[in-house]
Design a protein around this motif. Structure first.
Motif, PDB file in Angstrom:
ATOM      1  N   LEU A 115     -19.335  20.348  22.905  1.00 35.39           N
ATOM      2  CA  LEU A 115     -19.747  21.722  22.703  1.00 35.39           C
ATOM      3  C   LEU A 115     -21.084  22.031  22.274  1.00 35.39           C
ATOM      4  CD1 LEU A 115     -17.774  24.133  23.258  1.00 35.39           C
ATOM      5  CD2 LEU A 115     -17.264  24.080  20.761  1.00 35.39           C
ATOM      6  N   ASP A 116     -22.148  22.276  23.238  1.00 35.05           N
ATOM      7  CA  ASP A 116     -23.597  22.487  22.481  1.00 35.05           C
ATOM      8  C   ASP A 116     -23.657  23.741  22.265  1.00 35.05           C
ATOM      9  OD1 ASP A 116     -26.423  21.800  22.858  1.00 35.05           O
ATOM     10  OD2 ASP A 116     -26.220  23.483  24.229  1.00 35.05           O
ATOM     11  N   GLY A 117     -24.546  23.835  20.992  1.00 36.49           N
ATOM     12  CA  GLY A 117     -24.933  25.117  20.274  1.00 36.49           C
ATOM     13  C   GLY A 117     -23.689  25.236  19.387  1.00 36.49           C
ATOM     14  N   ILE A 211     -38.525  28.936  22.819  1.00 38.50           N
ATOM     15  CA  ILE A 211     -38.704  27.954  21.680  1.00 38.50           C
ATOM     16  C   ILE A 211     -38.635  28.420  20.367  1.00 38.50           C
ATOM     17  CG2 ILE A 211     -41.231  28.549  21.227  1.00 38.50           C
ATOM     18  CD1 ILE A 211     -42.110  25.686  21.360  1.00 38.50           C
ATOM     19  N   ASN A 212     -38.393  27.796  19.523  1.00 36.60           N
ATOM     20  CA  ASN A 212     -37.921  27.931  18.049  1.00 36.60           C
ATOM     21  C   ASN A 212     -39.295  28.194  17.147  1.00 36.60           C
ATOM     22  OD1 ASN A 212     -37.441  28.321  15.424  1.00 36.60           O
ATOM     23  ND2 ASN A 212     -35.565  27.008  15.472  1.00 36.60           N
ATOM     24  N   MET A 213     -39.798  29.585  17.281  1.00 36.98           N
ATOM     25  CA  MET A 213     -40.954  29.676  16.683  1.00 36.98           C
ATOM     26  C   MET A 213     -41.267  29.399  15.037  1.00 36.98           C
ATOM     27  SD  MET A 213     -43.097  30.934  18.945  1.00 36.98           S
ATOM     28  CE  MET A 213     -44.243  31.861  18.125  1.00 36.98           C
ATOM     29  N   ARG A 245     -37.610  34.335  23.982  1.00 38.50           N
ATOM     30  CA  ARG A 245     -36.131  34.392  23.887  1.00 38.50           C
ATOM     31  C   ARG A 245     -35.760  32.938  23.369  1.00 38.50           C
ATOM     32  NH1 ARG A 245     -36.047  38.719  24.930  1.00 38.50           N
ATOM     33  NH2 ARG A 245     -35.158  40.072  26.369  1.00 38.50           N
ATOM     34  N   TRP A 246     -35.115  32.986  22.346  1.00 40.09           N
ATOM     35  CA  TRP A 246     -34.425  31.842  21.754  1.00 40.09           C
ATOM     36  C   TRP A 246     -32.871  31.910  21.419  1.00 40.09           C
ATOM     37  CZ3 TRP A 246     -35.484  26.992  22.509  1.00 40.09           C
ATOM     38  CH2 TRP A 246     -34.901  26.272  21.746  1.00 40.09           C
ATOM     39  N   ILE A 247     -32.056  31.570  22.072  1.00 37.75           N
ATOM     40  CA  ILE A 247     -30.512  31.596  21.739  1.00 37.75           C
ATOM     41  C   ILE A 247     -29.902  30.565  20.880  1.00 37.75           C
ATOM     42  CG2 ILE A 247     -28.260  31.905  22.828  1.00 37.75           C
ATOM     43  CD1 ILE A 247     -29.705  32.645  25.361  1.00 37.75           C
ATOM     44  N   SER A 249     -28.611  27.990  21.626  1.00 33.94           N
ATOM     45  CA  SER A 249     -27.858  27.237  22.438  1.00 33.94           C
ATOM     46  C   SER A 249     -28.471  26.646  23.724  1.00 33.94           C
ATOM     47  CB  SER A 249     -26.536  28.143  22.887  1.00 33.94           C
ATOM     48  OG  SER A 249     -25.533  28.074  22.149  1.00 33.94           O
ATOM     49  N   MET A 250     -28.805  25.484  23.934  1.00 36.39           N
ATOM     50  CA  MET A 250     -29.431  24.966  24.909  1.00 36.39           C
ATOM     51  C   MET A 250     -28.714  25.447  26.556  1.00 36.39           C
ATOM     52  SD  MET A 250     -30.628  20.989  26.158  1.00 36.39           S
ATOM     53  CE  MET A 250     -31.742  20.728  27.238  1.00 36.39           C
ATOM     54  N   VAL A 251     -27.400  25.477  26.352  1.00 37.46           N
ATOM     55  CA  VAL A 251     -26.857  25.726  27.790  1.00 37.46           C
ATOM     56  C   VAL A 251     -26.898  27.225  27.926  1.00 37.46           C
ATOM     57  CG1 VAL A 251     -24.582  25.782  28.987  1.00 37.46           C
ATOM     58  CG2 VAL A 251     -25.039  24.204  26.946  1.00 37.46           C
ATOM     59  N   LEU A 265     -38.854  25.018  25.793  1.00 38.80           N
ATOM     60  CA  LEU A 265     -39.463  23.849  24.845  1.00 38.80           C
ATOM     61  C   LEU A 265     -38.717  23.548  23.448  1.00 38.80           C
ATOM     62  CD1 LEU A 265     -41.846  26.017  25.767  1.00 38.80           C
ATOM     63  CD2 LEU A 265     -43.188  24.177  25.397  1.00 38.80           C
ATOM     64  N   TYR A 266     -38.487  22.251  23.582  1.00 37.34           N
ATOM     65  CA  TYR A 266     -37.913  21.700  22.056  1.00 37.34           C
ATOM     66  C   TYR A 266     -38.912  20.531  22.109  1.00 37.34           C
ATOM     67  CZ  TYR A 266     -35.681  22.249  17.813  1.00 37.34           C
ATOM     68  OH  TYR A 266     -35.236  22.131  16.444  1.00 37.34           O
ATOM     69  N   PRO A 267     -40.151  20.705  21.392  1.00 39.28           N
ATOM     70  CA  PRO A 267     -40.956  19.543  21.554  1.00 39.28           C
ATOM     71  C   PRO A 267     -40.983  18.442  20.147  1.00 39.28           C
ATOM     72  CG  PRO A 267     -42.068  21.550  20.594  1.00 39.28           C
ATOM     73  CD  PRO A 267     -40.710  21.768  21.134  1.00 39.28           C
TER      74      PRO A 267
HETATM   75  P1  P6P Z   1     -32.655  24.713  16.394  1.00 36.13           P
HETATM   76  C1  P6P Z   1     -27.919  23.226  19.244  1.00 36.13           C
HETATM   77  O1  P6P Z   1     -27.494  22.755  18.028  1.00 36.13           O
HETATM   78  C2  P6P Z   1     -29.072  22.386  19.794  1.00 36.13           C
HETATM   79  O2  P6P Z   1     -28.801  20.954  20.155  1.00 36.13           O
HETATM   80  C3  P6P Z   1     -29.355  23.189  21.396  1.00 36.13           C
HETATM   81  O3  P6P Z   1     -28.306  23.715  22.008  1.00 36.13           O
HETATM   82  C4  P6P Z   1     -30.527  24.016  21.050  1.00 36.13           C
HETATM   83  O4  P6P Z   1     -31.346  24.655  22.056  1.00 36.13           O
HETATM   84  C5  P6P Z   1     -31.121  23.587  19.608  1.00 36.13           C
HETATM   85  O5  P6P Z   1     -30.259  22.762  19.155  1.00 36.13           O
HETATM   86  C6  P6P Z   1     -31.396  24.829  18.764  1.00 36.13           C
HETATM   87  O6  P6P Z   1     -31.992  23.980  17.622  1.00 36.13           O
HETATM   88  O7  P6P Z   1     -33.340  23.791  15.766  1.00 36.13           O
HETATM   89  O8  P6P Z   1     -33.431  26.058  16.918  1.00 36.13           O
HETATM   90  O9  P6P Z   1     -31.323  25.180  15.656  1.00 36.13           O
END
Ligand code: P6P
Length: 342
Positions: A115-117, A211-213, A245-247, A249-251, A265-267
């Motif tokens: 369960l991602d996110g 991206i998480n700004m 956009r930044w949800i 939840s990678m999915v 981007l999650y750099p």
């Molecule tokens: P942050 C969810 O925990 C996750 O693994 C990915 O689904 C998501 O893109 C990322 O972490 C979100 O991370 O640091 O923005 O909370």
């Protein structure tokens, strides 16, 4: 034309492309059925007593939500007895999960983030299951050697199937077996997966980045340069405005990119300088990278194609830059330009 079910799609992949032998088809049908069960638990929310945390941490040191545990257990239990797996590995488990001796074992290795996110569960934002299938490599096919973690440590280009299930307004299953990307939508009345899009293509250009700004001050220069240019808009070097956009939840972010293009981007960032990134290579980045490439996009860690990375351990982390091909190539070029000359 009558609707195409998941089973019919997989049989046609098997018959027409010869790309998936029957045991792999059966495995994918079991995973898809498990995702339907997870979707039911997710959909119950507070009514099912599945929200909140269980007060423990997973192998990643992350707080485990009740639904993390439920989803993990559903996938383990659904896949143990089928006879097509040698072992499983999950974000929620430390080591590998071999098939119990009471069941027959097969040649496939299933990896998943059940369960991602999950930080989004309690606020009713889309979450999902990500899965990747590898084949246990045998030097001598006649020798049934015991499965171990080293069997899983294969680069992502070795995957034989990859997909995710998005638990959102619709429940959608996205799958590739190497002949493009197919999207199935769950017909909740019949409990059936129906093919709703095949041969998905991602536009090579985009005006949307994810991206998480809040981490901006921690990024390396090439990522900072790329995002600054996006923020400069049409007055800047890109000559066009961008949207963000930044949800988280990678999915969900990947599905938006699959649906209309974009770059995710999650750099690497300097909060954890000894870690290459936050996301996991084996059961997040690899399956998503293959899906994105199969849809005409690109996926790198800033320097290297994600699918070419040789894993060193099961829960290895990686920087992820994926989506519209021309944008990913631009970010990768900025990394190359910034690299110290030998
Ligand atoms: P942050 C969810 O925990 C996750 O693994 C990915 O689904 C998501 O893109 C990322 O972490 C979100 O991370 O640091 O923005 O909370």
């Amino acid at each position: 034309m009558s609707s195409v079910s998941l089973s019919r799609y997989l049989i046609e992949q098997q018959r027409v492309h010869g790309s998936i032998p029957p045991p792999l088809r059966l495995l994918l049908e079991v995973v898809a059925r498990a995702c339907k069960r997870i979707a039911i638990s997710v959909g119950k929310g507070a009514l099912g007593g599945v929200l909140g945390s269980v007060g423990t941490e997973n192998v990643q040191g992350e707080v485990q939500k009740k639904l993390d545990i439920i989803a993990n257990e559903v996938l383990i239990e659904a896949n143990e007895w089928g006879g097509h797996l040698a072992a499983m590995a999950s974000e929620e488990m430390d080591g590998i999960h071999p098939i119990p001796n009471r069941y027959p074992a097969g040649e496939y290795l299933l990896l998943f983030d059940p369960l991602d996110g999950s930080s989004n569960i309690d606020c009713n934002v889309s979450i999902g299951t990500i899965f990747s299938v590898l084949k246990k490599q045998r030097e001598d096919p006649s020798v049934i050697d015991p499965v171990c973690e080293a069997d899983f440590l294969q680069p992502g280009r070795q995957q034989v199937a990859a997909g995710y299930c998005l638990y959102g307004p619709q429940t959608t299953l996205v799958l590739t077996v190497g002949n493009g990307v197919a999207i199935f939508t769950l017909d909740r009345e019949q409990g059936a997966w129906v093919l709703t899009q095949d041969r998905v293509r991602i536009p090579e250009d985009t005006r949307e980045f994810a991206i998480n700004m809040s981490n901006m001050r921690h990024w390396a220069a090439p990522v900072r340069r790329y995002i600054d240019e996006c923020l400069a808009g049409k007055e800047g070097p890109r000559g066009k405005d961008f949207n963000m956009r930044w949800i988280a939840s990678m999915v969900a972010d990947v599905h938006r990119i699959l649906s209309r293009g974009g770059i995710f981007l999650y750099p690497w960032d300097k909060r954890e300088p000894d870690k290459p990134g936050k996301l996991r290579l084996m059961y997040e980045a690899n399956p998503m990278a293959w899906i994105i490439e199969q849809a005409g996009g690109a996926a790198t860690n800033g320097v290297q194609r994600i699918l070419d990375i040789q894993p060193r351990h099961l829960h290895e982390r990686v920087a992820v830059i994926l989506g519209s091909k021309n944008e990913v190539e631009r970010v990768t070029r900025y990394h190359t330009e910034a690299a110290p000359t030998a």
